[in-house]
Motif scaffolding. Structure first.
Motif, PDB file in Angstrom:
ATOM      1  N   GLY A 112      -1.547  -5.367   1.032  1.00  0.00           N
ATOM      2  CA  GLY A 112      -1.219  -5.126   2.434  1.00  0.00           C
ATOM      3  C   GLY A 112      -0.130  -4.089   2.620  1.00  0.00           C
ATOM      4  N   ARG A 113       0.211  -3.888   3.877  1.00  0.00           N
ATOM      5  CA  ARG A 113       1.177  -2.838   4.216  1.00  0.00           C
ATOM      6  C   ARG A 113       2.553  -3.437   4.538  1.00  0.00           C
ATOM      7  NH1 ARG A 113      -3.330  -2.285   6.404  1.00  0.00           N
ATOM      8  NH2 ARG A 113      -2.701  -3.146   8.402  1.00  0.00           N
ATOM      9  N   ARG A 114       3.562  -2.840   3.926  1.00  0.00           N
ATOM     10  CA  ARG A 114       4.939  -3.251   4.180  1.00  0.00           C
ATOM     11  C   ARG A 114       5.285  -3.121   5.668  1.00  0.00           C
ATOM     12  NH1 ARG A 114       9.209  -4.112   0.912  1.00  0.00           N
ATOM     13  NH2 ARG A 114       7.846  -3.802  -0.855  1.00  0.00           N
ATOM     14  N   SER A 115       4.692  -2.131   6.314  1.00  0.00           N
ATOM     15  CA  SER A 115       4.969  -1.907   7.735  1.00  0.00           C
ATOM     16  C   SER A 115       4.277  -2.939   8.627  1.00  0.00           C
ATOM     17  CB  SER A 115       4.484  -0.506   8.122  1.00  0.00           C
ATOM     18  OG  SER A 115       3.091  -0.411   7.857  1.00  0.00           O
ATOM     19  N   GLU A 127       0.822  -1.220   0.000  1.00  0.00           N
ATOM     20  CA  GLU A 127       0.000   0.000   0.000  1.00  0.00           C
ATOM     21  C   GLU A 127       0.849   1.261   0.000  1.00  0.00           C
ATOM     22  OE1 GLU A 127      -3.011   0.226   3.082  1.00  0.00           O
ATOM     23  OE2 GLU A 127      -3.633  -1.821   2.586  1.00  0.00           O
ATOM     24  N   GLU A 128       1.974   1.205   0.695  1.00  0.00           N
ATOM     25  CA  GLU A 128       2.797   2.406   0.837  1.00  0.00           C
ATOM     26  C   GLU A 128       3.288   2.935  -0.507  1.00  0.00           C
ATOM     27  OE1 GLU A 128       3.090  -0.324   2.724  1.00  0.00           O
ATOM     28  OE2 GLU A 128       3.736   0.148   4.769  1.00  0.00           O
ATOM     29  N   SER A 129       3.558   2.011  -1.464  1.00  0.00           N
ATOM     30  CA  SER A 129       4.162   2.444  -2.717  1.00  0.00           C
ATOM     31  C   SER A 129       3.250   2.308  -3.925  1.00  0.00           C
ATOM     32  CB  SER A 129       5.452   1.652  -2.953  1.00  0.00           C
ATOM     33  OG  SER A 129       5.215   0.294  -2.653  1.00  0.00           O
ATOM     34  N   ALA A 130       2.091   1.646  -3.761  1.00  0.00           N
ATOM     35  CA  ALA A 130       1.234   1.324  -4.915  1.00  0.00           C
ATOM     36  C   ALA A 130       0.900   2.558  -5.750  1.00  0.00           C
ATOM     37  CB  ALA A 130      -0.041   0.642  -4.438  1.00  0.00           C
ATOM     38  N   ALA A 131       0.598   3.666  -5.093  1.00  0.00           N
ATOM     39  CA  ALA A 131       0.149   4.856  -5.827  1.00  0.00           C
ATOM     40  C   ALA A 131       1.255   5.458  -6.689  1.00  0.00           C
ATOM     41  CB  ALA A 131      -0.371   5.893  -4.837  1.00  0.00           C
ATOM     42  N   SER A 132       2.507   5.082  -6.415  1.00  0.00           N
ATOM     43  CA  SER A 132       3.610   5.699  -7.163  1.00  0.00           C
ATOM     44  C   SER A 132       3.801   5.067  -8.549  1.00  0.00           C
ATOM     45  CB  SER A 132       4.911   5.595  -6.357  1.00  0.00           C
ATOM     46  OG  SER A 132       5.384   4.258  -6.396  1.00  0.00           O
ATOM     47  N   TYR A 133       3.162   3.899  -8.814  1.00  0.00           N
ATOM     48  CA  TYR A 133       3.409   3.221 -10.093  1.00  0.00           C
ATOM     49  C   TYR A 133       2.462   3.680 -11.189  1.00  0.00           C
ATOM     50  CZ  TYR A 133       6.343   0.130  -7.378  1.00  0.00           C
ATOM     51  OH  TYR A 133       7.326  -0.354  -6.553  1.00  0.00           O
ATOM     52  N   ILE A 174       3.483  -9.504 -15.020  1.00  0.00           N
ATOM     53  CA  ILE A 174       3.255  -8.954 -13.682  1.00  0.00           C
ATOM     54  C   ILE A 174       4.609  -8.786 -13.008  1.00  0.00           C
ATOM     55  CG2 ILE A 174       2.107  -9.260 -11.455  1.00  0.00           C
ATOM     56  CD1 ILE A 174       0.267 -11.338 -12.908  1.00  0.00           C
ATOM     57  N   ILE A 175       4.782  -7.664 -12.354  1.00  0.00           N
ATOM     58  CA  ILE A 175       6.014  -7.453 -11.596  1.00  0.00           C
ATOM     59  C   ILE A 175       5.624  -7.206 -10.144  1.00  0.00           C
ATOM     60  CG2 ILE A 175       6.151  -4.955 -12.063  1.00  0.00           C
ATOM     61  CD1 ILE A 175       9.235  -5.453 -12.396  1.00  0.00           C
ATOM     62  N   SER A 176       6.329  -7.870  -9.226  1.00  0.00           N
ATOM     63  CA  SER A 176       6.002  -7.714  -7.812  1.00  0.00           C
ATOM     64  C   SER A 176       7.169  -7.109  -7.046  1.00  0.00           C
ATOM     65  CB  SER A 176       5.669  -9.081  -7.202  1.00  0.00           C
ATOM     66  OG  SER A 176       5.478  -8.947  -5.804  1.00  0.00           O
ATOM     67  N   GLU A 177       6.845  -6.278  -6.101  1.00  0.00           N
ATOM     68  CA  GLU A 177       7.854  -5.838  -5.152  1.00  0.00           C
ATOM     69  C   GLU A 177       8.291  -7.048  -4.331  1.00  0.00           C
ATOM     70  OE1 GLU A 177       5.941  -2.832  -2.761  1.00  0.00           O
ATOM     71  OE2 GLU A 177       6.273  -1.277  -4.280  1.00  0.00           O
ATOM     72  N   ALA A 178       9.499  -6.994  -3.780  1.00  0.00           N
ATOM     73  CA  ALA A 178       9.962  -8.040  -2.865  1.00  0.00           C
ATOM     74  C   ALA A 178       9.693  -7.569  -1.432  1.00  0.00           C
ATOM     75  CB  ALA A 178      11.444  -8.285  -3.071  1.00  0.00           C
ATOM     76  N   PHE A 179       9.618  -8.521  -0.511  1.00  0.00           N
ATOM     77  CA  PHE A 179       9.423  -8.188   0.898  1.00  0.00           C
ATOM     78  C   PHE A 179      10.560  -8.789   1.713  1.00  0.00           C
ATOM     79  CE2 PHE A 179       5.369  -7.877  -1.173  1.00  0.00           C
ATOM     80  CZ  PHE A 179       4.839  -6.719  -0.626  1.00  0.00           C
TER      81      PHE A 179
END
Ligand code: AMP
Ligand code: MG
Length: 348
Positions: A291-294, A276-282, A318-323
């Protein structure tokens, strides 16, 4: 086959919803398969001793027959009917985590379950789920219930009744619907046949949680090295995969955006799986939040639902962020890597 749909309310499960649970349990007793909620994901249950009932699970799911099932019980002491031997550290784990998202693999008692449940292994995987509907159903059925996740093999595990029906409507006798599940990822599977616990599949209960109770724990080396054969047979199959190819990328949002732009310049429709923290930036064709990275528990809860959503979108890649692979993040990255078929994009 018509799939019966019983909607139950967790708060009053034993009293108000008893008729629905009774009907579902009766079908299990008759040798049918029924989907039910647990605190991890929805399971697809059959009584453990009858070969023909267990076979229906494999048929409904399209599951490879060499992939054994977890046996679900509603009372801690019932593990004694299934296991030949429970080492003291395993008993400590049972006391600490049952009911809950921890599965123990122990030497099996001869004849306690159908050979189809254990896929010919000498061990049996057992857990006591922490969900009122699951516990009521198993108690009412009066037998241990073998249950893998209630999805078609290869698809993400179901965290809602809708997911189950999307995959299995018409293929199973019924579903007990209690809304969304809790943890969102399958149980932690722990090999308890050696001198100390070894994690075969990471889950909501972390290695640190297990170490705190058992003193020492390890993670199966096959989970660390891609080339080694995994000890939990199910871990070798591609799983959880959306239809479009999925890649994981470590790095900044800017680096991920650069990759998205490259693909889009090639005419591809690109989906992004992001916190959620970064979704809007793409800037992409589809961005799905998970969900939230935090709060990695929220990522665990939403991951499968998010992966399924991509199948409703016209995306080519599809590209996914890593956690971070720590705590519950170990389970998140384990499932994400499997969904991606271990495809990573390295930063240049
Ligand atoms: P599922 O029920 O779909 O969550 O999958 C159950 C997981 O537990 C799979 O990865 C199985 O391979 C694993 N499993 C079940 N029984 C055993 C066993 N006896 N030994 C090792 N792994 C097991
Ligand atoms: Mg599964």
């Amino acid at each position: 086959m018509e799939t019966k749909h019983w909607v139950v309310d967790n708060s009053g499960i034993i009293h108000q919803q008893y008729p629905q649970i009774k009907e579902a349990a009766a079908l299990i007793q008759q040798g049918e398969v029924v989907a039910f909620p647990t605190e991890t994901v929805y399971g697809l249950g059959a009584q453990v001793k009858r070969d023909s009932a267990v076979e229906k699970i494999f048929q409904a799911k399209g599951r490879p027959s060499d992939n054994p099932l977890i046996v679900h019980i509603a009372d801690r002491t019932h593990v004694d009917e299934l296991a030949r031997l429970i080492p003291p550290y395993a008993q400590l784990l049972i006391n600490a985590f049952w009911p809950g998202p921890l599965t123990i693999v122990v030497p099996k008692k001869e004849g306690a379950v159908s050979e189809r449940v254990t896929a010919g292994l000498d061990t049996v995987a057992v857990r006591m789920p922490d969900h009122p509907a699951a516990l009521a159903l198993i108690k009412e059925a009066g037998v241990p219930v073998a249950a893998p996740s209630a999805n078609r093999s290869g698809k993400p595990s179901p965290t809602t009744a809708e997911h189950v029906l999307d995959d299995l409507n018409g293929r199973i006798a019924g579903i007990v619907d209690a809304g969304e599940t809790g943890v969102g990822l399958e149980s932690t599977v722990v090999d308890c046949t050696g001198d100390y616990p070894v994690i075969l599949r990471p889950g909501g209960i972390t290695q640190a949680d297990i170490e705190a109770v058992a003193g020492h724990a390890d993670t199966n080396t096959a989970l660390k090295k891609a080339e080694e054969a995994p000890k939990a047979p199910g871990m070798k199959y591609t799983h959880y995969a959306p239809e479009a190819p999925l890649y994981i990328m470590e790095g900044t949002s800017a680096a991920i955006q650069k990759k998205i732009d490259e693909w889009r310049a090639e005419g591809k429709k690109v989906g992004v799986l992001a916190a959620e923290e970064s979704a809007a930036s793409y800037k992409a064709d589809t961005v799905i939040e998970c969900g939230r990275r935090s709060d990695l528990a929220s990522v665990a809860r939403e991951l499968y639902s998010a992966l399924r959503l991509f199948n409703e979108q016209p995306v080519d890649m599809i590209i996914s962020e890593a956690f971070p692979a720590e705590g519950v993040g170990a389970a998140i990255m384990n499932r994400l890597e499997k969904a991606a078929g271990h495809k990573w994009i390295k930063m240049r």
